[in-house]
Enzyme design. Sequence first.
Site, PDB file in Angstrom:
ATOM      1  N   THR A  34       0.824  -1.215   0.000  1.00  0.00           N
ATOM      2  CA  THR A  34       0.000   0.000   0.000  1.00  0.00           C
ATOM      3  C   THR A  34       0.856   1.262   0.000  1.00  0.00           C
ATOM      4  OG1 THR A  34      -1.887  -1.074   1.008  1.00  0.00           O
ATOM      5  CG2 THR A  34      -1.718   1.275   1.372  1.00  0.00           C
ATOM      6  N   SER A  72       1.726  -7.478  -0.671  1.00  0.00           N
ATOM      7  CA  SER A  72       2.520  -8.429   0.116  1.00  0.00           C
ATOM      8  C   SER A  72       1.772  -9.725   0.395  1.00  0.00           C
ATOM      9  CB  SER A  72       3.019  -7.785   1.408  1.00  0.00           C
ATOM     10  OG  SER A  72       1.989  -7.649   2.339  1.00  0.00           O
ATOM     11  N   THR A 106       1.673  -4.398   4.262  1.00  0.00           N
ATOM     12  CA  THR A 106       1.506  -4.742   5.677  1.00  0.00           C
ATOM     13  C   THR A 106       0.929  -6.140   5.899  1.00  0.00           C
ATOM     14  OG1 THR A 106      -0.685  -3.734   5.797  1.00  0.00           O
ATOM     15  CG2 THR A 106       1.189  -2.316   6.323  1.00  0.00           C
ATOM     16  N   ASP A 107       0.380  -6.750   4.843  1.00  0.00           N
ATOM     17  CA  ASP A 107      -0.273  -8.058   5.043  1.00  0.00           C
ATOM     18  C   ASP A 107       0.697  -9.125   5.533  1.00  0.00           C
ATOM     19  OD1 ASP A 107      -2.669  -7.002   4.301  1.00  0.00           O
ATOM     20  OD2 ASP A 107      -2.591  -7.721   2.230  1.00  0.00           O
TER      21      ASP A 107
HETATM   22  N1  ASP Z   1      -2.180  -4.533   0.034  1.00  0.00           N
HETATM   23  C1  ASP Z   1      -1.281  -4.252   1.005  1.00  0.00           C
HETATM   24  C2  ASP Z   1      -0.147  -5.259   1.084  1.00  0.00           C
HETATM   25  O1  ASP Z   1       0.606  -5.295   0.140  1.00  0.00           O
HETATM   26  C3  ASP Z   1      -1.796  -3.916   2.323  1.00  0.00           C
HETATM   27  C4  ASP Z   1      -0.859  -2.936   2.908  1.00  0.00           C
HETATM   28  O2  ASP Z   1       0.234  -2.751   2.441  1.00  0.00           O
HETATM   29  O3  ASP Z   1      -1.244  -2.344   3.910  1.00  0.00           O
HETATM   30  O4  ASP Z   1       0.028  -5.942   2.049  1.00  0.00           O
END
Ligand code: ASP
Length: 339
Positions: A34, A72, A106-107
Amino acid sequence: MKKLLFLFFIFSSFYSHSQNSDKPNVLIITTGGTIASKTNAPLVEGNELIQAIPELTQYANIEVEEFVRVGSSKMTPAIWLSMLKRIRTSIEERSDLKCIIITHGTDTMEETAFFLNLTHLSAIPIIMVGSMRSSNEISADGPANLLNAIRVGTSPEAVGKGVLVVLNENISAARDLLKTHNRRVDAFKSTERGFLGLVDPEKVVFYRSPKNIHTDRSEFDIYDLDSLPVVDVIKDFAGLDGDILDYFLNRTNQGLVVSSFAGGRVSNGIMPIFDLPASHKPIVISSSIKGGRIMGANPNGTPVVIANDLPANKARILLMLALTKSNNPEEIQLIFNKY
Ligand code: ASP
């Protein structure tokens, strides 16, 4: 798959062209997430992401390298392994690097951070950073998080603390990081051990150091491996059918993690693991409850190992690494007690 391979091509360039010897040299490795996203648009390329935050160059001479560009949730052990090797090469090539910053979704931040915490056999700090809001949302959190990550990474106190994660002005140890919310900027907590410190506008403050072994004291020298052992996670639930356990036991994996009820208790469907011989592939029991630990010792004469307070996603990573050392459940239990 083809698309993923394409993304493995490494784009590299110096962003701070005028190197200033008063400022520390920092490598930023970008991987997507993100923090590199705009709503309804493709993920932003690494250099573009960093150039959008010119304030970063007040703190460091910055080199940017895009390693992958993925959400992620699409991270894999193969990407971890090749990123680890790339980090080592960068350190060898650039003896003047103060720290490495990794931008990441963050995932699976918890998983990548823990993996590197156990396998980056160097005292050069790695700081991971992401964001909960896309870059074009009101009050996007990515720029401040990135700036804070650089401030933490270039702080003398970051050395020796293992892989750190900086989000929402908090500093977490990789082992303790826990994503607890789907959306909010304060999504990350730090188990009941608490944050390592915080990032004030005035200064970076550390309250404590992580206790478990990590980075330059870790025994997991896996730089020469081509792949990692396969470990699956099976989530227990009320009335789990024993056929599900059989399926996982018969898959071509080298180990299994059971995400159990509180205290390591399991359904009748999982109970047959206690009748397996110690020579069977190792099975780690990890509590799905976030607070506390599983009490007691691993049962003798079985392949069962207790994850203590490690959640299943991190127990899987530790088991993958432990399997590069031993298949013996007693020895693997000792590893779980240390890391
Ligand atoms: N879609 C995102 C990820 O790549 C979520 C994030 O980064 O907060 O994990």
